[in-house]
Design a protein around this motif. Structure first.
Motif, PDB file in Angstrom:
ATOM      1  N   LYS A  18      26.048  13.223  27.112  1.00  0.00           N
ATOM      2  CA  LYS A  18      25.544  12.806  25.905  1.00  0.00           C
ATOM      3  C   LYS A  18      24.564  11.556  26.052  1.00  0.00           C
ATOM      4  O   LYS A  18      23.459  11.725  25.611  1.00  0.00           O
ATOM      5  CB  LYS A  18      26.731  12.243  25.152  1.00  0.00           C
ATOM      6  CG  LYS A  18      27.872  13.302  24.604  1.00  0.00           C
ATOM      7  CD  LYS A  18      28.955  12.397  23.823  1.00  0.00           C
ATOM      8  CE  LYS A  18      29.920  13.450  23.548  1.00  0.00           C
ATOM      9  NZ  LYS A  18      31.082  12.816  22.799  1.00  0.00           N
ATOM     10  N   LEU A  41      28.354  19.710  28.576  1.00  0.00           N
ATOM     11  CA  LEU A  41      29.070  19.559  27.252  1.00  0.00           C
ATOM     12  C   LEU A  41      29.942  20.644  26.771  1.00  0.00           C
ATOM     13  O   LEU A  41      30.739  20.353  26.275  1.00  0.00           O
ATOM     14  CB  LEU A  41      28.283  18.939  26.096  1.00  0.00           C
ATOM     15  CG  LEU A  41      27.694  17.497  26.162  1.00  0.00           C
ATOM     16  CD1 LEU A  41      26.517  17.373  25.084  1.00  0.00           C
ATOM     17  CD2 LEU A  41      28.747  16.525  26.126  1.00  0.00           C
ATOM     18  N   ASP A  51      29.051   7.678  20.734  1.00  0.00           N
ATOM     19  CA  ASP A  51      29.510   8.069  19.636  1.00  0.00           C
ATOM     20  C   ASP A  51      30.395   6.845  18.830  1.00  0.00           C
ATOM     21  O   ASP A  51      30.544   6.796  17.376  1.00  0.00           O
ATOM     22  CB  ASP A  51      30.619   9.269  19.610  1.00  0.00           C
ATOM     23  CG  ASP A  51      29.747  10.495  20.001  1.00  0.00           C
ATOM     24  OD1 ASP A  51      28.476  10.473  19.871  1.00  0.00           O
ATOM     25  OD2 ASP A  51      30.367  11.522  20.009  1.00  0.00           O
ATOM     26  N   THR A  77      30.775  12.076  28.538  1.00  0.00           N
ATOM     27  CA  THR A  77      29.916  11.143  28.084  1.00  0.00           C
ATOM     28  C   THR A  77      28.597  10.864  28.664  1.00  0.00           C
ATOM     29  O   THR A  77      27.801  10.496  28.246  1.00  0.00           O
ATOM     30  CB  THR A  77      30.737   9.685  28.069  1.00  0.00           C
ATOM     31  OG1 THR A  77      31.912   9.889  27.407  1.00  0.00           O
ATOM     32  CG2 THR A  77      30.009   8.466  27.451  1.00  0.00           C
TER      33      THR A  77
END
Length: 469
Positions: free
Chosen positions: A177, A164, A234, A174
């Motif tokens: 995450k 990240l 998110d 992504t």
């Protein structure tokens, strides 16, 4: 054999993993990462078998075999997961510089396997755990297993954080995450169990608490390794900046879709599209050069035509890096992030949209692509009109003859007699496109309608109109 209530999490996890394995074998992406994932999944299934044996009473030789299966599968599983974590977190995970890391983690796992299977220095036996399950009796070298687990989970947590922090594509970030969101609770639980058991505090055991968390984690890892486009976590957080940005993007795309019939020229349409996506946009047709562009100095002007002729579907450079490395490298060299074909099988009506590199930072989730793909059908008519008008200015086709495709003949006729209505020439090119699509689909009208983005009754009407039925 009696199945006890404490066995239910392990049994449910086993069923879930078998389903994941089934879909893994039929996924759109198949590469070295998916092979490693399936190996890890099979080992995790073996762990569930061992966990069910752990939870049987009375303790007998079957329980001891269950313990051996559990630990023998758990050790290489962690090595495979570390390997997957590296592949998720860095782009060049196949580089030789990672060879010492792979050698260390797999060598460590092999040494533990030898100690487990051929000596009693790692695990001496099993004993009762709070009356409902069993746990290991640690041998003098069991600390090596505990150290291996701590190193592995430290890697599973730190590598995605490292990924990240790097300047990488939106899809790669992504995936990191998603990995972190599912591995964090699992890592906390397993490390807590190891620490408590090390100090002989027997509050709970991982054989009951961990199976479903492991299944959830493997489902997330499977999704990340088998899909080219994945959801943005998110986006589902109401107050997140990502959600606000995505909603604003979707609203702009929806507004553009409504206004397409009112936009006067292709240049204005491309300019609006470019501003919304934040990247240069190029429109190029087969044999007619670049029609329009929002970046007059972009290197996409030099993108070779023969390579475009091979692209028959929406192509994103980052998505084909492993499956089509030559095309991906060519797109990277010319700073093209994505290519969208229109009627690629038509001899005269084919054209492509080329998007510059920032495209991948705005458009990368499945919903993003569904939103912009909804615009392409509405744009096709305007682009085809642009192609016909560009043909009038292209005097290089002076050797036209009766054997030319309908679209080429239409362009020549228009050059000779531009006083006829535009619809006359549009119809000739459209007829050729439909005829080529029908041949490609072997006469199947339903497939042809899907290929052209038409309703079946609309296609049937056009086939009758052009005498192609």
């Amino acid at each position: 054999m009696t199945i006890y209530a404490y066995s239910i999490p392990a049994i449910l996890a086993l069923i879930a993993k078998v389903v994941i394995l089934y879909f893994s074998q039929r996924a759109e992406v198949q590469d070295d990462r998916t092979v490693i994932f399936r190996l890890a999944l099979v080992l995790s299934i073996a762990m569930n078998v061992g966990e069910v044996a752990f939870l049987q009473k009375p303790f007998d030789s079957a329980v001891m075999y269950g313990a051996l299966i559990y630990y023998a599968a758990h050790i290489p599983l962690m090595a495979f997961l570390v390997h997957l974590a590296i592949s998720i977190s860095v782009d060049n995970y196949r580089s030789r510089r990672f060879l010492p890391v792979y050698t260390f983690i797999y060598g460590y796992a092999l040494a533990l396997e030898i100690l487990l299977l051929f000596t009693s220095r790692l695990i001496e036996g099993i004993e009762d755990f709070n009356g409902y399950t069993a746990t290991r009796v640690p041998g003098p070298l069991f600390w090596l297993y505990e150290l291996f687990m701590l190193i592995s989970f430290a890697a599973l947590l730190s590598l995605p954080i490292f990924g990240l922090s790097r300047r990488r594509g939106a899809v790669a970030r992504t995936k990191c995450k998603l990995w972190l969101a599912t591995v964090s609770p699992l890592a906390f639980l397993v490390v807590a169990v190891l620490v408590l058991l090390h100090f002989k505090i027997r509050w709970f055991n991982a054989t009951v608490t961990a199976p479903l968390l492991i299944a959830l984690f493997l489902a997330a890892v499977g999704y990340a390794t088998h899909k080219r486009r994945i959801i943005e976590l998110d986006f589902y957080i109401p107050w997140s900046r990502t959600r606000k940005g995505k909603i604003a993007l979707y609203q702009l795309l929806a507004a553009l879709a409504r206004e397409i019939p009112k936009i006067e020229s292709t240049e204005k349409l491309l300019s609006r599209f470019s501003k919304i996506l934040g990247c240069p946009v190029f429109l190029v047709g087969r044999g007619l050069g670049f029609f329009s562009s929002t970046d007059l100095h972009g290197s996409a002007y030099r993108f070779p035509k023969p390579a475009l002729n091979k692209i028959h579907r929406v192509t994103v450079a980052d998505e084909i890096r492993d499956t089509e490395p030559e095309i991906s490298a060519l797109m990277k060299r010319h700073r093209v992030a994505a290519i969208v074909p229109f009627f690629p099988h038509s001899q005269s009506g084919a054209f492509w949209l080329l998007f510059g590199e920032p495209f991948g930072q705005r458009v990368y989730t499945p919903l993003d692509f569904r939103m912009i793909e909804g615009l392409f059908g509405k744009m096709a008519g305007m682009f085809l009109d642009k192609m016909i008008r560009a043909g009038r200015q292209n005097r290089r086709r002076s050797n036209a003859n009766a054997s030319e495709p309908a679209g080429s003949v239409a362009l020549k006729q228009w050059q000779a007699a531009p006083d006829k209505p535009l619809e006359h020439y549009f119809a000739e090119v459209e007829a050729e496109i439909i005829e080529n699509a029908l041949k490609r689909c072997n006469g199947n009208q339903a497939q042809t309608a899907r290929l052209l983005g038409l309703r079946p009754n609309t296609l049937h009407y056009k086939l009758k109109r052009y005498g192609l039925a």
